[in-house]
Design an enzyme around this catalytic site. Structure first.
Site, PDB file in Angstrom:
ATOM      1  N   ARG A 166       1.061  -1.245  -0.042  1.00 22.80           N
ATOM      2  CA  ARG A 166      -0.067   0.062  -0.128  1.00 22.80           C
ATOM      3  C   ARG A 166       0.941   1.216   0.122  1.00 22.80           C
ATOM      4  O   ARG A 166       1.817   1.505   1.012  1.00 22.80           O
ATOM      5  CB  ARG A 166      -0.851   0.054   1.224  1.00 22.80           C
ATOM      6  CG  ARG A 166      -1.922   1.282   1.462  1.00 22.80           C
ATOM      7  CD  ARG A 166      -2.956   1.084   2.403  1.00 22.80           C
ATOM      8  NE  ARG A 166      -3.824   2.273   2.351  1.00 22.80           N
ATOM      9  CZ  ARG A 166      -3.624   3.494   2.963  1.00 22.80           C
ATOM     10  NH1 ARG A 166      -2.395   3.455   3.609  1.00 22.80           N
ATOM     11  NH2 ARG A 166      -4.517   4.348   2.611  1.00 22.80           N
ATOM     12  N   SER A 196     -12.523  -3.901   1.685  1.00 25.94           N
ATOM     13  CA  SER A 196     -12.603  -3.065   2.997  1.00 25.94           C
ATOM     14  C   SER A 196     -14.242  -2.771   3.418  1.00 25.94           C
ATOM     15  O   SER A 196     -14.890  -2.453   2.461  1.00 25.94           O
ATOM     16  CB  SER A 196     -11.907  -1.862   3.002  1.00 25.94           C
ATOM     17  OG  SER A 196     -10.555  -2.045   2.672  1.00 25.94           O
ATOM     18  N   LYS A 223      -3.518   5.687   8.316  1.00 30.46           N
ATOM     19  CA  LYS A 223      -4.740   5.902   7.101  1.00 30.46           C
ATOM     20  C   LYS A 223      -5.372   7.353   7.503  1.00 30.46           C
ATOM     21  O   LYS A 223      -6.274   7.686   8.166  1.00 30.46           O
ATOM     22  CB  LYS A 223      -5.622   4.874   6.996  1.00 30.46           C
ATOM     23  CG  LYS A 223      -6.304   4.845   5.752  1.00 30.46           C
ATOM     24  CD  LYS A 223      -6.762   3.278   5.230  1.00 30.46           C
ATOM     25  CE  LYS A 223      -7.632   3.570   4.110  1.00 30.46           C
ATOM     26  NZ  LYS A 223      -8.702   4.147   3.958  1.00 30.46           N
TER      27      LYS A 223
END
Lengths: 214, 214
Positions: free
Chosen positions: A40, A109, A138
């Protein structure tokens, strides 16, 4: 549906990995018993992502640990990664599944219970459910759902769940008790003084918690 | 190699399109004679990009104008767009061509002469060469090469070239004279009081300049 071992699911973070670098952290995690790794890096350019995905796939292949690419189906395909993880603002699971084919892993998600009704979950191999707790890794994360939220969502689906958001050795067993098959961590491994040891501890906690639940 | 008409190549810009919106600007440009449209929105989430690409492809299909997606091969494939445009930090043209197949259009940005040696140009259908002039619509743009730079690069390749960066009705003819097959514009259409009229004027200028050169 593709079988997945979500026990210790590392999500990479370039910033938190610091000077030792993402590849060293991933290799340490692989040695420590990580069962899945997600690349990511939402700020990276496409070319960098492809190079990084290929490097991580090469590192992980001898360990038989699947590499999942966050959001970017094109990067996953170019690097021949094992799968893709999409969020609610990423590609719809129908589009993602059509592009990656049946044999790659597709994760989705879930940030609130109603997300369960927004996608065709028959196309998905696992769910990333959270944030369970608030997380600094995040920036655009949804509000935390707590262990109660995780439990509520786990009760509504037969898909394997990896809990995400503020998870670490101190609360991993609770996440398993709440119905998760594993824990997804960023800083608990990337920012650990010894990522291999941190992974080993987490793997042992998850194993024991799953054995206790079974 | 796929044939392309680069004469008036619109690159979309959400901010510059303002309240009328990208779709209205694209439709106006299509009516005014735009020959290609590139969806570019580096800040947008993947899901939004796919929705937008599908909408633009639907608008453009009746006009037989190809829709090209900037950078994102996954979005182009999901929306069944006509092609992809990659820059020097985007996917390598080998990877992009492998993913999109032989029949979709592949464009590559060339920002300096040495870029011509960095990629396998046999895989590419056209080059976007620039910035010719400084442009405010791309924050990380390379230094401008001027008409002299455009001419130098055009002399070194047989690929069709679309000139990009600060192009408008006042300098489009010079770009054609320098060897470009067309001009790529953002603000000259997106920010024009009447995008359809602005496109029509550009198309006429390019047509006349190409006729004069031939």
């Amino acid at each position: 549906m593709n079988a997945v071992d979500l026990s210790v699911y590392l999500v990479t973070d370039r910033g938190l990995s610091g000077v030792r670098g993402v590849r060293d952290v991933v290799l340490a995690a692989a040695r420590g018993g990580a069962t899945m790794v997600q690349l990511r890096d939402p700020e990276a350019k496409t070319r960098t992502l492809v190079v990084e995905a290929r490097a991580l796939a090469g590192l992980l292949r001898p360990h038989r640990i699947p590499l999942i690419v966050n959001d970017r189906v094109d990067v996953a395909l170019a690097a021949d990664a094992d799968g893709v993880h999409v969020g609610q603002s990423d590609m719809d699971v129908r589009d993602a599944r059509a592009l990656i084919g049946p044999d790659r892993i597709l994760g989705l998600s879930i940030t609130e219970e109603t997300d369960l009704d927004r996608s065709d979950l028959t196309l998905v191999d696992y769910l990333g459910v959270g944030p369970v707790f608030a997380t600094p890794t995040k920036v655009d994360a949804a509000p935390p759902m707590g262990m109660a939220g995780l439990k509520r969502i786990a009760a509504r689906t037969g898909l394997p769940i990896v809990a995400i958001g503020g998870l670490h050795a101190g609360n991993a067993a609770d996440a398993i008790a709440a119905g998760a098959a594993g824990v997804s961590v960023v800083s608990a491994i990337c920012a650990a003084p010894d990522p291999e040891l941190a992974t080993r501890e987490l793997a042992e906690i998850v194993r024991a918690a799953r054995a206790g639940r079974a």
